[in-house]
Design an enzyme around this catalytic site. Structure first.
Site, PDB file in Angstrom:
ATOM      1  CB  SER A  74      -0.869   0.017   1.267  1.00 12.92           C
ATOM      2  OG  SER A  74      -1.521   1.258   1.407  1.00 12.92           O
ATOM      3  CE1 TYR A 128      -4.249  -2.454   5.224  1.00 13.74           C
ATOM      4  CE2 TYR A 128      -3.400  -0.238   4.904  1.00 13.74           C
ATOM      5  CZ  TYR A 128      -3.907  -1.410   4.383  1.00 13.74           C
ATOM      6  OH  TYR A 128      -4.059  -1.537   3.028  1.00 13.74           O
TER       7      TYR A 128
HETATM    8  P1  NAD Z   1     -11.447  -6.149  -0.041  1.00 17.22           P
HETATM    9  O1  NAD Z   1     -12.117  -6.057   1.268  1.00 17.22           O
HETATM   10  O2  NAD Z   1     -12.306  -6.255  -1.232  1.00 17.22           O
HETATM   11  O3  NAD Z   1     -10.435  -7.366  -0.046  1.00 17.22           O
HETATM   12  C1  NAD Z   1      -9.742  -7.786   1.109  1.00 17.22           C
HETATM   13  C2  NAD Z   1     -10.011  -9.254   1.283  1.00 17.22           C
HETATM   14  O4  NAD Z   1      -9.200  -9.767   2.335  1.00 17.22           O
HETATM   15  C3  NAD Z   1     -11.428  -9.593   1.680  1.00 17.22           C
HETATM   16  O5  NAD Z   1     -12.261  -9.751   0.571  1.00 17.22           O
HETATM   17  C4  NAD Z   1     -11.248 -10.898   2.433  1.00 17.22           C
HETATM   18  O6  NAD Z   1     -11.566 -11.993   1.598  1.00 17.22           O
HETATM   19  C5  NAD Z   1      -9.767 -10.960   2.726  1.00 17.22           C
HETATM   20  N1  NAD Z   1      -9.516 -11.237   4.141  1.00 17.22           N
HETATM   21  C6  NAD Z   1      -9.509 -10.367   5.179  1.00 17.22           C
HETATM   22  N2  NAD Z   1      -9.269 -11.032   6.317  1.00 17.22           N
HETATM   23  C7  NAD Z   1      -9.102 -12.347   5.993  1.00 17.22           C
HETATM   24  C8  NAD Z   1      -8.825 -13.514   6.726  1.00 17.22           C
HETATM   25  N3  NAD Z   1      -8.622 -13.488   8.058  1.00 17.22           N
HETATM   26  N4  NAD Z   1      -8.759 -14.695   6.054  1.00 17.22           N
HETATM   27  C9  NAD Z   1      -8.954 -14.737   4.718  1.00 17.22           C
HETATM   28  N5  NAD Z   1      -9.208 -13.651   3.973  1.00 17.22           N
HETATM   29  C10 NAD Z   1      -9.271 -12.470   4.615  1.00 17.22           C
HETATM   30  O7  NAD Z   1     -10.503  -4.862  -0.139  1.00 17.22           O
HETATM   31  P2  NAD Z   1      -9.274  -4.512  -1.117  1.00 17.22           P
HETATM   32  O8  NAD Z   1      -9.078  -3.059  -0.936  1.00 17.22           O
HETATM   33  O9  NAD Z   1      -9.465  -5.066  -2.455  1.00 17.22           O
HETATM   34  O10 NAD Z   1      -8.054  -5.229  -0.398  1.00 17.22           O
HETATM   35  C11 NAD Z   1      -7.107  -6.008  -1.081  1.00 17.22           C
HETATM   36  C12 NAD Z   1      -5.717  -5.621  -0.654  1.00 17.22           C
HETATM   37  O11 NAD Z   1      -5.460  -4.293  -1.100  1.00 17.22           O
HETATM   38  C13 NAD Z   1      -5.503  -5.598   0.859  1.00 17.22           C
HETATM   39  O12 NAD Z   1      -4.259  -6.202   1.158  1.00 17.22           O
HETATM   40  C14 NAD Z   1      -5.443  -4.120   1.190  1.00 17.22           C
HETATM   41  O13 NAD Z   1      -4.645  -3.875   2.320  1.00 17.22           O
HETATM   42  C15 NAD Z   1      -4.800  -3.591  -0.068  1.00 17.22           C
HETATM   43  N6  NAD Z   1      -4.974  -2.155  -0.278  1.00 17.22           N
HETATM   44  C16 NAD Z   1      -6.201  -1.610  -0.472  1.00 17.22           C
HETATM   45  C17 NAD Z   1      -6.319  -0.243  -0.653  1.00 17.22           C
HETATM   46  C18 NAD Z   1      -7.651   0.412  -0.866  1.00 17.22           C
HETATM   47  O14 NAD Z   1      -7.726   1.632  -0.832  1.00 17.22           O
HETATM   48  N7  NAD Z   1      -8.717  -0.333  -1.078  1.00 17.22           N
HETATM   49  C19 NAD Z   1      -5.175   0.572  -0.652  1.00 17.22           C
HETATM   50  C20 NAD Z   1      -3.938  -0.018  -0.475  1.00 17.22           C
HETATM   51  C21 NAD Z   1      -3.842  -1.373  -0.271  1.00 17.22           C
END
Ligand code: NAD
Ligand code: MG
Length: 301
Positions: free
Chosen positions: A194, A207
């Site tokens: 991130s 985080y």
């Molecule tokens: P999202 O909620 O759609 O996806 C995250 C997924 O993590 C969930 O769907 C869930 O299936 C999984 N998860 C969480 N806890 C879990 C557990 N204990 N066991 C199994 N699965 C688990 O959100 P996203 O934003 O697509 O997140 C994907 C990645 O992107 C993450 O690592 C997040 O940190 C990173 N990210 C997101 C953003 C943003 O702004 N959305 C920014 C930077 C990084």
């Protein structure tokens, strides 16, 4: 140029008007959140990602593949010719079913392996079941993540701290450790870190530190496995419109303004970052390893 829905990822567009801009409605939902309950609906490339066989015959395991960035990556990989094993939490089954339908509609195999990544034994089982179901493993995307905004360190419980570490760092370590023996030269690992890794927010202490750890692990592991011909990279998203944010990742006031502060003035949609994962998974990026590639709407990683 037009504000019409995106028909494919190559069409020339104005990025400012390509997707919704804030303000957004408040929309609290419990973690981990469902993409189906978001308003506006995120674009994961369902109607627009066009593949060209860039991952033909590859076998990929993607965590957090039910929604958000993981879903967009799963759709893109399938349309590029890869079979996909999906991990997600059991409560996210309805989101995952939509992804399975899309993978199968692309003519590829989908292997569903729901389960909680905070558990080491499950992480090991996940890799074994993915390898069995896919007949091998060429691509690993460590993408699942937990993000819970808390204003004051005094209010971050040990339980939250522990869950964030387990989900974001331990699971990546356990899954990668189990997956590497199944990988061969040409295989790739992609970790979702991130912008928080280099620019931590004051309300995301636990985080943000996991995301810095993920970027660091990416660099060290890439050196360790380079001699095997295995590449390891990370993708660093900025603000992306996913269920992670309204389900506790941000306060609702920030959800309403999400993406406002970046130069493009809006959040990214998952479909806009999937091409980076396709590039890093494919042989096109053969000289790219040990690095972090960012998609932030204009903020320097
Ligand atoms: P999202 O909620 O759609 O996806 C995250 C997924 O993590 C969930 O769907 C869930 O299936 C999984 N998860 C969480 N806890 C879990 C557990 N204990 N066991 C199994 N699965 C688990 O959100 P996203 O934003 O697509 O997140 C994907 C990645 O992107 C993450 O690592 C997040 O940190 C990173 N990210 C997101 C953003 C943003 O702004 N959305 C920014 C930077 C990084
Ligand atoms: Mg989800």
């Amino acid at each position: 140029m037009t504000n019409d829905p995106v028909t494919n990822q190559y069409e020339m567009r104005d990025p400012l008007s390509q997707y919704p801009r804030p303000p957004f409605p408040k929309q609290p939902q419990p973690a981990p959140g469902l993409a189906s309950r978001m308003d506006p609906k995120p674009d994961h490339g369902e109607d627009s990602y066009v593949g060209f066989g860039r991952l033909k015959g590859r076998r990929a395991l993607i965590t957090g593949a039910d929604s958000g960035i993981g879903r967009a990556v799963a759709i893109a990989f399938a349309r590029e010719g890869a079979d996909v094993a999906l991990n997600y939490l059991a409560v996210e089954e309805s989101d995952a079913e939509e992804v399975v339908r899309l993978i199968e509609a692309a003519g590829q195999k989908a292997v569903v392996i729901p389960g909680d990544l905070k558990n080491e034994a499950f992480c090991q089982e996940l890799v074994e079941r993915a390898v069995d179901g896919l007949g091998g493993l060429d691509i690993l995307v460590n993408n699942a993540g937990k993000q819970t905004a808390v204003d004051d360190i005094a209010d971050i419980t040990t339980e939250q701290f522990d869950d964030t570490m387990k989900t974001n760092i331990y699971a990546m370590f356990w899954i990668t450790k189990a997956a590497l023996p199944h990988m061969q030269a040409g295989s790739t690992i992609i970790n979702t870190t991130s912008i928080q890794a280099s620019q931590p927010s004051q309300n995301l202490l636990d985080y943000a530190m996991t995301k810095a750890a993920m970027a660091n692990f990416t660099g060290g592991l890439a050196k360790q496995v380079a001699a095997k011909g295995i590449r390891v990279n990370a993708v660093a998203p900025g603000p992306y419109w996913t269920a992670l944010q309204p389900s506790g990742g941000q306060p609702q006031e920030s959800v309403m303004k999400f993406g406002e502060k970046v130069p493009l003035g809006r959040p990214g949609q998952p479909a806009e970052i999937a091409p980076l994962y396709v590039l890093l998974a494919s042989q096109e990026s053969s000289y790219m390893t040990g690095n972090v590639y960012a998609s932030t709407g204009g903020t320097l990683y």
